[in-house]
Every structure is written in structure tokens, then in C-alpha cells.
Write an enzyme that holds these catalytic residues in place. Structure first.
Site, PDB file in Angstrom:
ATOM      1  N   HIS A 205       0.830  -1.206   0.000  1.00 61.10           N
ATOM      2  CA  HIS A 205       0.000   0.000   0.000  1.00 61.10           C
ATOM      3  C   HIS A 205       0.867   1.260   0.000  1.00 61.10           C
ATOM      4  CE1 HIS A 205       1.054   0.802   4.199  1.00 61.10           C
ATOM      5  NE2 HIS A 205       0.913  -0.513   4.386  1.00 61.10           N
ATOM      6  N   GLU A 281      -2.055  -7.222   7.679  1.00 61.58           N
ATOM      7  CA  GLU A 281      -0.742  -7.114   8.290  1.00 61.58           C
ATOM      8  C   GLU A 281      -0.711  -7.844   9.627  1.00 61.58           C
ATOM      9  OE1 GLU A 281       2.312  -7.148   8.348  1.00 61.58           O
ATOM     10  OE2 GLU A 281       2.905  -5.122   7.729  1.00 61.58           O
TER      11      GLU A 281
END
Length: 401
Positions: A205, A281
Site C-alpha cells: 500500500h 498485516e
């Protein structure tokens, strides 16, 4: 008798996917460009687009002089060999196009020759202009074309690097033998030798406000959004992926920063985003939002243990790297089964992407500490039918420069 050179090309961003062709007619004696043709043709394969480009180029030459001789030059081995009569035409979508091409000029006044793709820049650019116009909901306009003027390498019809010619040759061979053509191997590296792999293009990202401060930012923290810099990075990587063109599906972590990055790419490619929780994550527990130095100051013993063992959890019951790796391996297998033979963009985070890379190359767990993975970077891993994997790209940020 006048002689023309017809150079033609076609491409598909997905194979099949949004497709277009380009063709140029050149005076063989002077080298002057006499006519250009390009068109967005909707959803089609590379080979169909190439045939459509050839037909358009031949028709343009016929309009200029129906009595001329024509030398066709293309980088499609398939089309050249089939229309030269050396390969049989078995695919039902190509038979009528080949017959149409054969009717434009008598066979004794037309020859076909293959050329390397880097020599077919003009037609390639026209095809990409047509596909770009199609993405905007328009048709190609000759008045807006700069294909003849630009002195730059052709944009890939699929995700192409130096192995692109081999990938294209394999596509041609499949079509010649009437084998259903899977999505291209992305061309992030050498062509596969045992069928199209499942290729994961791994996108970290864009930046959040925490990224440049190098703070722990996992799935157990504040779930920050992209910063202004991160949004710009997302737009840049979206443009780069749209130019390369073979991403067929987008799968993203559920966290805000990955969903926002994926949305920017999806808007360019016209694809939906599938959310996959397994790509989230690592949960860094009590370390969320802290810098490494702050963790070292507050939890020195826990940090030392964590650095020494992938089984150790961060302070406060976060997720160990070993647990993350198990989750990622399960997610990887699930996605390979769901997207077999296709090219999929996975929008995720540092630890999941590093874990996919580590597992692909058989590196030990401590290798995670020795990989640099930048915000909005691209990596790529290909998975083959025999269970082997190949790392094709790692931490590419050229699109951000």
C-alpha cells in the site's frame, strides 16, 4: 508496381480482456507513412486483436492501391506462420479472420515476415492508444495520435520484460495447437516452460502518516488512511499497472490503506476488488504506533526475544511471524486454487509480502529482517503446477520516480 509495407499489431489487457489493434501502411520505396489504423475492439484475446490489426492494415493498403504488392511485417509468429501456410489454423475465432485477410490481396502479391517486437513500435503504440481510448469510453482518433512521433519503447500489451518474446511465442504455439490460451505469465520474468503459472503481483500500500516515521502499523492499531503522498503513490502505481496491462483480478487486505490503494488501481483497470482477510498485516500488539527505538526503550526484553525467534509474539499478545507465515501460506494456497493460471494483484503489507517472497525462495525466517520493502512497491511471484515458485520482481519503485 507499387509496393507497400504493412506493419500490424494487437494487444489485450487480460488475454482475453480489453483489446485493440494498430496498423500502419508504409511506402516501401520511400519509408513514408501513408496510413494509420487503430481501433478498440472490446474484450478479445491477443491473437484475435493481432488478426484484426492485420485485416485493417491490408484494407488500408488496398484503398491506397488495389494493384500493389504488400509485404506484411508482424511480431506475431502465430499470424505470420499461419498465413504463410506453414501452420494450420485450428482456433474457431481465427479461421474467419484469416480467411478475411487472405481475400484482400491475391496470394501472389503478398508476403509475410516476422520481426522482433522492438521493431514494431509504431503499430504497437497505435494498439495501445486504441486500448487507452477504450478505457476512457472513446474510440481512437487519428487526429490525436502521436504513435509515429514518440521515440520510446512500445508499451507492453501484457506485463512484459525481456522474457516477453518467449511469452508471446508460447501464446502463439498454444493458439496454433488449438489450446485454450490462459492469461499471460505477466512477463515479470522468463516465460514458463510448463504452462502458464499463477502469478501474484504484490503491491504494498501507499504511505500513511505513520510510514515515513517507521512506526509499527499492523492490524491491531488505528487502521490509518493513506496520506496525501500515499494517494499520489497509489495513482502512480495504478497508471503503471494500467500501462502494463495483464492484471486480471485484484485482491486486497481489509485494512483501509490497502483498500484505498487497491481502489485506485481498480478504477484504472475497470476491475472489482476482492477483500481477503488473510492478507492483513501482522498484529503488533502493544507496539502498534511505536517506533523501533520506542519499543526498544519500553520493552527491551520482549523485543530481543522477538528478534531472536519467529515464534515470539510482540508485547501484549500480538501475532508472531511464525503465525503470520502460516496464515499467509494458507491464503496463498487458497488464492492459487481460485485464480489458477491467472495474474492477480495482491494489495497487502510489509510482512505478508515479505512472507510470500520468503516462502517462494525457501529463505529462513530471519530473512524477513533483511528485506527492504518500500511503500507502493511492486514485487511478483509465479507459482507453477509442479509446486515450484519463482521470484520475478522485488521492491520495484521505478513508477514512483
Amino acid at each position: 508496381m507499387r509496393e507497400f509495407i504493412v506493419e500490424a499489431d494487437g494487444g489485450s489487457r487480460g488475454n482475453p480482456g480489453p483489446a485493440g489493434y494498430g496498423a500502419v501502411v508504409i511506402d516501401a520505396a520511400t519509408g513514408e507513412t501513408l496510413a494509420e489504423r487503430a481501433e478498440y475492439i472490446g474484450i478479445a484475446t491477443n491473437n484475435v486483436a493481432e488478426y484484426r490489426g492485420l485485416v485493417a492494415g491490408l484494407r488500408a493498403a488496398h484503398e491506397l492501391d488495389p494493384a500493389a504488392r504488400v509485404r506484411v511485417r508482424m511480431d506475431s509468429k502465430l499470424v505470420v506462420e499461419q498465413l504463410s501456410g506453414r501452420w494450420k489454423i485450428k482456433h474457431p475465432d481465427m479461421k474467419p479472420l484469416a480467411a478475411e485477410a487472405a481475400r484482400v490481396f491475391p496470394p501472389d502479391r503478398i508476403t509475410y515476415e516476422w520481426m522482433p517486437r522492438e521493431q514494431n513500435k509504431h503499430a504497437d503504440r497505435l494498439a495501445n492508444e486504441a486500448m487507452d481510448a477504450g478505457r476512457r469510453g472513446e474510440q481512437w482518433s487519428p487526429s490525436a495520435s502521436t504513435a509515429e512521433l514518440r521515440d520510446q519503447p512500445p508499451q507492453p500489451r501484457s506485463l512484459s520484460t525481456p522474457g516477453g518474446e518467449a511469452v508471446k511465442a508460447e501464446d502463439d504455439a498454444r493458439a496454433a495447437h488449438n489450446v485454450a490460451t490462459p492469461a499471460p505469465s505477466t512477463g515479470w520474468g522468463a516465460a514458463p516452460d510448463m504452462g502458464a503459472p499463477t502469478t501474484f503481483v504484490l503491491l504494498r500500500h501507499g504511505e500513511t502518516l505513520l510510514t515515513p516515521q517507521k512506526r509499527f502499523s499492523g492490524s491491531g492499531g488505528t487502521d490509518p488512511s493513506l496520506s496525501d503522498v500515499g494517494r499520489e503513490q497509489a495513482e502512480r502505481v495504478a497508471a503503471a499497472l494500467a500501462a502494463r496491462g495483464t492484471v486480471e483480478a485484484i485482491v486486497a487486505s481489509p485494512l483501509t490503506r490497502t483498500r484505498q490503494t487497491a481502489a485506485a488501481v481498480a478504477a484504472r483497470l475497470g476491475l472489482d476488488v476482492v477483500i481477503e482477510d488473510g492478507l492483513r498485516e501482522t498484529d503488533f500488539g502493544a507496539w502498534e504506533g511505536l517506533t523501533f527505538a520506542e519499543v526498544q526503550e519500553r520493552y527491551p526484553d520482549d523485543l530481543k526475544t522477538w528478534l531472536a525467534s519467529p515464534k515470539a509474539e510482540p508485547t501484549g499478545g500480538g501475532e508472531s511471524f511464525a503465525a503470520t507465515a502460516r496464515r499467509i501460506a494458507t491464503t496463498r494456497d487458497k488464492l492459487i486454487a481460485s485464480y489458477a493460471g491467472r495474474t492477480v494483484l495482491l494489495v497487502s503489507h510489509v510482512t505478508p509480502i515479505k512472507s510470500l517472497v520468503r516462502l517462494a525462495i525457501g529463505a529462513p525466517p530471519e530473512s524477513l529482517y533483511r528485506m527492504e520493502l518500500s511503500a507502493a512497491s511492486l514485487s511478483a511471484v509465479a507459482y507453477y503446477a509442479d509446486g515450484n515458485a519463482s521470484l520475478r520482481l522485488f521492491n520495484d519503485t521505478s513508477h514512483l520516480r
